[in-house]
Motif scaffolding. Sequence first.
Motif, mmCIF file in Angstrom:
data_model
loop_
_atom_site.group_PDB
_atom_site.id
_atom_site.type_symbol
_atom_site.label_atom_id
_atom_site.label_comp_id
_atom_site.label_asym_id
_atom_site.label_seq_id
_atom_site.Cartn_x
_atom_site.Cartn_y
_atom_site.Cartn_z
ATOM 1 N N ASP A 20 42.938 -31.167 -5.405
ATOM 2 C CA ASP A 20 44.035 -30.336 -4.932
ATOM 3 C C ASP A 20 43.539 -28.917 -4.691
ATOM 4 O O ASP A 20 42.949 -28.289 -5.569
ATOM 5 C CB ASP A 20 45.171 -30.329 -5.958
ATOM 6 C CG ASP A 20 46.446 -29.766 -5.377
ATOM 7 O OD1 ASP A 20 46.501 -28.544 -5.151
ATOM 8 O OD2 ASP A 20 47.382 -30.539 -5.135
ATOM 9 N N ALA A 61 49.490 -24.528 -1.443
ATOM 10 C CA ALA A 61 49.505 -25.689 -2.335
ATOM 11 C C ALA A 61 49.915 -25.283 -3.745
ATOM 12 O O ALA A 61 50.706 -25.974 -4.405
ATOM 13 C CB ALA A 61 48.129 -26.355 -2.348
ATOM 14 N N ALA A 117 53.690 -24.319 -3.786
ATOM 15 C CA ALA A 117 54.545 -25.510 -3.736
ATOM 16 C C ALA A 117 54.584 -26.200 -5.093
ATOM 17 O O ALA A 117 55.640 -26.707 -5.508
ATOM 18 C CB ALA A 117 54.048 -26.469 -2.655
ATOM 19 N N ALA A 118 53.464 -26.228 -5.796
ATOM 20 C CA ALA A 118 53.444 -26.829 -7.125
ATOM 21 C C ALA A 118 54.296 -26.036 -8.107
ATOM 22 O O ALA A 118 54.984 -26.613 -8.961
ATOM 23 C CB ALA A 118 52.002 -26.922 -7.625
ATOM 24 N N PHE A 129 45.271 -30.881 3.253
ATOM 25 C CA PHE A 129 45.827 -31.054 1.921
ATOM 26 C C PHE A 129 45.612 -32.451 1.352
ATOM 27 O O PHE A 129 45.985 -32.709 0.212
ATOM 28 C CB PHE A 129 47.320 -30.718 1.946
ATOM 29 C CG PHE A 129 47.597 -29.298 2.336
ATOM 30 C CD1 PHE A 129 47.709 -28.311 1.372
ATOM 31 C CD2 PHE A 129 47.726 -28.945 3.673
ATOM 32 C CE1 PHE A 129 47.948 -26.992 1.728
ATOM 33 C CE2 PHE A 129 47.962 -27.633 4.042
ATOM 34 C CZ PHE A 129 48.069 -26.648 3.071
ATOM 35 N N THR A 156 51.289 -32.385 -1.624
ATOM 36 C CA THR A 156 51.895 -31.354 -0.793
ATOM 37 C C THR A 156 52.326 -31.969 0.532
ATOM 38 O O THR A 156 51.505 -32.502 1.277
ATOM 39 C CB THR A 156 50.893 -30.212 -0.540
ATOM 40 O OG1 THR A 156 50.325 -29.774 -1.774
ATOM 41 C CG2 THR A 156 51.577 -29.038 0.139
ATOM 42 N N THR A 157 53.613 -31.891 0.844
ATOM 43 C CA THR A 157 54.210 -32.638 1.948
ATOM 44 C C THR A 157 54.959 -31.690 2.878
ATOM 45 O O THR A 157 55.511 -30.680 2.430
ATOM 46 C CB THR A 157 55.169 -33.710 1.390
ATOM 47 O OG1 THR A 157 54.465 -34.540 0.463
ATOM 48 C CG2 THR A 157 55.731 -34.578 2.499
ATOM 49 N N VAL A 194 58.206 -27.421 2.792
ATOM 50 C CA VAL A 194 57.002 -27.875 2.099
ATOM 51 C C VAL A 194 57.396 -28.165 0.664
ATOM 52 O O VAL A 194 58.039 -27.330 0.018
ATOM 53 C CB VAL A 194 55.899 -26.788 2.126
ATOM 54 C CG1 VAL A 194 54.609 -27.318 1.505
ATOM 55 C CG2 VAL A 194 55.656 -26.294 3.550
ATOM 56 N N TRP A 195 57.059 -29.356 0.173
ATOM 57 C CA TRP A 195 57.358 -29.653 -1.222
ATOM 58 C C TRP A 195 56.207 -30.417 -1.857
ATOM 59 O O TRP A 195 55.350 -30.968 -1.164
ATOM 60 C CB TRP A 195 58.665 -30.420 -1.372
ATOM 61 C CG TRP A 195 58.650 -31.856 -0.937
ATOM 62 C CD1 TRP A 195 58.385 -32.956 -1.706
ATOM 63 C CD2 TRP A 195 58.941 -32.372 0.372
ATOM 64 N NE1 TRP A 195 58.487 -34.110 -0.970
ATOM 65 C CE2 TRP A 195 58.832 -33.784 0.309
ATOM 66 C CE3 TRP A 195 59.283 -31.771 1.585
ATOM 67 C CZ2 TRP A 195 59.049 -34.586 1.426
ATOM 68 C CZ3 TRP A 195 59.497 -32.567 2.684
ATOM 69 C CH2 TRP A 195 59.370 -33.960 2.594
ATOM 70 N N ASP A 196 56.206 -30.426 -3.179
ATOM 71 C CA ASP A 196 55.217 -31.193 -3.931
ATOM 72 C C ASP A 196 55.870 -32.491 -4.366
ATOM 73 O O ASP A 196 56.734 -32.500 -5.239
ATOM 74 C CB ASP A 196 54.705 -30.395 -5.128
ATOM 75 C CG ASP A 196 53.421 -30.982 -5.694
ATOM 76 O OD1 ASP A 196 53.336 -32.222 -5.833
ATOM 77 O OD2 ASP A 196 52.485 -30.213 -5.991
#
Length: 377
Positions: free
Chosen positions: A75, A122, A125-126, A153, A209-210, A338-340
Amino acid sequence: MAPVAIDQPLTQTIAIQIKKNGTQYKDGNPGPARFDREAEINGTADAPGARYKHYLPTWNPEQKYPPLVPFEHVDHGIHADKSLSVFLNDEVEREDLTPSIGSVFNGVQLSSLTDEGKNQLALLAAQRKVLLFKNQDFTDLPIEDALKFGGYFGRLHIHPTSGSPEGYPEVHIVHRSTNDATSNILLKDRLNTITWHSDVTYEAQPPGTTFLYIFDKPTTGGDTVFTNMVEAYNRLSPAFQARLHGLEAVHSGIEQAEASRAGGGVVRREPITHQHPIVRTHPVTGEKALFVNPQFTRYIVGLKREESEAILNLLYNHIAIGVDFQARVKWSEKAVVVWDNRVTTHSAILDWVSGQRRHLARITPQAERPYETPFEG
């Protein structure tokens, strides 16, 4: 409040309705049988055509792929400058949706980020779980450029059943046409249309990460709601947390494939199941999160049915009613979310007036295989 029953998967609900009405059932079929391409391209007397026609879904039966093979994922949030200077500065507007989950940003262009900026993205988002970026240019980028960005990612996931733009199977299309009545079908058997899930958790290495970006949206409604699964874990008593550690659950893609076949859709890879820990650890933050969802989780390994259902019922109910650790994202023109996926669940909200299109694209980098670290008490 009494615990909710284990939810019948959305794909299974739709598949049952399709079988009742035949494969040409137009209003709830998750595959091509309900998709009127001509109307989507040219419009109708009641609705204009899609604005981003090259992003309309296709289902190519010739697309067949072998089983996914393991890969090493690192990551990029691990390498990020912890100050998050790209996003936390005077030139970028930030508004937190809630204390624990969700932030909205304006003034930063994702497609222009350097590698360091992507690393910080990244990490952010986490930490915040879901991020909404306004006024982005993703919709106007060549599709290959959007995929190149997402590929930074992780390995890009090809969804086994969903529609994708012609020639780009790595892009998952989320599409409800102007004549789609899926919500009506769901409400024949359910009290609401909410379908909590994390994406494709039946994979050995589910997404991290999406990215999701929007083309057409209803005038109002069609929001997406997210749950912070770290906070969901933290709310449990230490005794119950300890009981969950060491347990694994089976996640299944079989029902999704069956629904696609029932609707005349594609199955690009044969469906699979995998076992994952119920509590997983994030590789960057070290946070522990619940990792179950009613769409893909089937049962807890080693427990009897009633025992498994009792635990999963409790967790699903906890996730569903935890409004104080959820965030509702309201879509706007040119927005990117953007989400985790490792530490959240989400659901679309099918509440808008029929006759309006909802059209989005998802880029889905895979991450590490879920793992758990020892219970700390």
